[in-house]
Scaffold this motif. Structure first.
Motif, mmCIF file in Angstrom:
data_model
loop_
_atom_site.group_PDB
_atom_site.id
_atom_site.type_symbol
_atom_site.label_atom_id
_atom_site.label_comp_id
_atom_site.label_asym_id
_atom_site.label_seq_id
_atom_site.Cartn_x
_atom_site.Cartn_y
_atom_site.Cartn_z
ATOM 1 N N VAL A 1 36.930 28.120 45.574
ATOM 2 C CA VAL A 1 37.285 29.485 45.176
ATOM 3 C C VAL A 1 37.369 29.634 43.658
ATOM 4 N N LEU A 2 38.017 28.693 42.984
ATOM 5 C CA LEU A 2 38.267 28.827 41.547
ATOM 6 C C LEU A 2 37.269 28.077 40.669
ATOM 7 N N GLY A 3 36.469 27.206 41.266
ATOM 8 C CA GLY A 3 35.542 26.416 40.471
ATOM 9 C C GLY A 3 36.196 25.132 39.991
ATOM 10 N N ARG A 4 35.416 24.365 39.227
ATOM 11 C CA ARG A 4 35.947 23.114 38.682
ATOM 12 C C ARG A 4 37.095 23.402 37.738
ATOM 13 N N PRO A 5 38.174 22.653 37.849
ATOM 14 C CA PRO A 5 39.299 22.883 36.932
ATOM 15 C C PRO A 5 38.945 22.445 35.509
ATOM 16 N N ASP A 6 39.675 23.006 34.558
ATOM 17 C CA ASP A 6 39.491 22.616 33.161
ATOM 18 C C ASP A 6 40.099 21.236 32.905
ATOM 19 N N PHE A 7 41.061 20.859 33.723
ATOM 20 C CA PHE A 7 41.664 19.533 33.684
ATOM 21 C C PHE A 7 41.914 19.105 35.117
ATOM 22 N N LYS A 8 41.596 17.861 35.427
ATOM 23 C CA LYS A 8 41.754 17.378 36.790
ATOM 24 C C LYS A 8 42.525 16.063 36.751
ATOM 25 N N GLY A 9 43.737 16.060 37.294
ATOM 26 C CA GLY A 9 44.537 14.847 37.366
ATOM 27 C C GLY A 9 44.725 14.437 38.812
ATOM 28 N N PRO A 10 45.398 13.314 39.050
ATOM 29 C CA PRO A 10 45.567 12.819 40.415
ATOM 30 C C PRO A 10 46.362 13.770 41.320
ATOM 31 N N SER A 11 47.285 14.522 40.741
ATOM 32 C CA SER A 11 48.083 15.428 41.574
ATOM 33 C C SER A 11 48.150 16.842 41.005
ATOM 34 N N GLU A 12 47.239 17.163 40.099
ATOM 35 C CA GLU A 12 47.312 18.462 39.429
ATOM 36 C C GLU A 12 45.941 18.902 38.927
ATOM 37 N N TYR A 13 45.677 20.192 39.078
ATOM 38 C CA TYR A 13 44.530 20.841 38.446
ATOM 39 C C TYR A 13 45.086 21.836 37.441
ATOM 40 N N ARG A 14 44.332 22.045 36.353
ATOM 41 C CA ARG A 14 44.707 23.075 35.383
ATOM 42 C C ARG A 14 43.522 23.965 35.100
ATOM 43 N N TYR A 15 43.788 25.264 35.106
ATOM 44 C CA TYR A 15 42.793 26.266 34.749
ATOM 45 C C TYR A 15 43.325 27.049 33.555
ATOM 46 N N VAL A 16 42.569 27.085 32.469
ATOM 47 C CA VAL A 16 42.988 27.815 31.274
ATOM 48 C C VAL A 16 42.917 29.314 31.568
ATOM 49 N N LEU A 17 43.985 30.022 31.223
ATOM 50 C CA LEU A 17 44.041 31.473 31.418
ATOM 51 C C LEU A 17 43.695 32.225 30.147
ATOM 52 N N GLY A 18 43.875 31.581 29.011
ATOM 53 C CA GLY A 18 43.629 32.206 27.717
ATOM 54 C C GLY A 18 44.919 32.301 26.925
ATOM 55 N N ASP B 1 37.723 33.592 23.440
ATOM 56 C CA ASP B 1 38.625 32.466 23.275
ATOM 57 C C ASP B 1 40.049 32.873 22.906
ATOM 58 N N GLY B 2 40.225 33.855 22.077
ATOM 59 C CA GLY B 2 41.560 34.285 21.656
ATOM 60 C C GLY B 2 42.180 35.345 22.538
ATOM 61 N N THR B 3 41.586 35.588 23.706
ATOM 62 C CA THR B 3 42.100 36.623 24.604
ATOM 63 C C THR B 3 42.705 35.993 25.848
ATOM 64 N N CYS B 4 43.277 36.817 26.678
ATOM 65 C CA CYS B 4 43.882 36.399 27.953
ATOM 66 C C CYS B 4 42.853 36.645 29.058
ATOM 67 N N TYR B 5 41.717 35.961 28.977
ATOM 68 C CA TYR B 5 40.543 36.290 29.787
ATOM 69 C C TYR B 5 40.723 36.095 31.282
ATOM 70 N N ARG B 6 41.573 35.199 31.732
ATOM 71 C CA ARG B 6 41.838 35.029 33.168
ATOM 72 C C ARG B 6 43.273 35.403 33.541
ATOM 73 N N GLY B 7 44.099 35.594 32.565
ATOM 74 C CA GLY B 7 45.534 35.766 32.783
ATOM 75 C C GLY B 7 45.920 36.880 33.732
ATOM 76 N N GLY B 8 45.235 38.009 33.665
ATOM 77 C CA GLY B 8 45.592 39.146 34.511
ATOM 78 C C GLY B 8 45.448 38.873 35.993
ATOM 79 N N MET B 9 44.638 37.891 36.339
ATOM 80 C CA MET B 9 44.399 37.568 37.748
ATOM 81 C C MET B 9 45.319 36.462 38.276
ATOM 82 N N ALA B 10 46.089 35.842 37.404
ATOM 83 C CA ALA B 10 46.835 34.633 37.766
ATOM 84 C C ALA B 10 47.818 34.828 38.920
ATOM 85 N N GLU B 11 48.580 35.885 38.912
ATOM 86 C CA GLU B 11 49.561 36.084 39.998
ATOM 87 C C GLU B 11 48.874 36.399 41.322
#
Length: 135
Positions: A88-105, A59-69
């Motif tokens: 490809v990325l799976g269900r987003p951590d947040f799903k809005g009408p025009s935006e998905y968010r994936y937590v990177l850490g 939880d306190g690490t950058c567990y997905r961050g290195g892959m973001a770019e």
């Protein structure tokens, strides 16, 4: 306490100036590295690692961050459908009408803010752009 000689004072001043210059060079190097994606470009996308469940230890690490770019550059090209993004990325951590968010850490190194990968969609459901935003 003995008085400093001119030579000794000059040597101490030169060491202090070198320490300041060295510190500024290191700081500038870190800023250039961070500005050129830094931690966000240290790994290739790994679907298994990306989709792995998060543990308390991660939880306190950058567990997905290195892959973001890599994700942004190769997988989130404009026009990619919502369905393909989720495939490809799976269900987003947040799903809005025009935006998905994936937590990177917590990628800042300070352990106080989370970074998210925001994926934005047009009205037809195609990717318009993506951003890494710290919250």
């Amino acid at each position: 306490m003995a008085a400093w000689s001119f030579k000794r004072a000059l040597k101490a001043a030169a060491i202090a100036v070198l320490a300041v210059v060295f510190s500024l060079v290191v700081l500038l190097g870190l800023l250039v590295w961070w500005g050129s994606a830094g931690v966000f470009s240290s790994e290739d996308f790994d679907p298994e690692k990306w989709r792995a469940p998060t543990t308390d230890a991660m939880d306190g690490t950058c567990y997905r961050g290195g892959m973001a770019e890599d994700v942004r550059g190769r997988l989130l090209v404009p026009g990619t459908s919502r369905e393909e993004v989720e495939r490809v990325l799976g269900r987003p951590d947040f799903k809005g009408p025009s935006e998905y968010r994936y937590v990177l850490g917590m990628c800042s190194g300070l352990g106080i803010d989370y970074n998210d990968l925001h994926v934005f969609f047009d009205d037809a459901g195609g990717v318009t752009h993506s951003s890494i935003i710290q919250h």
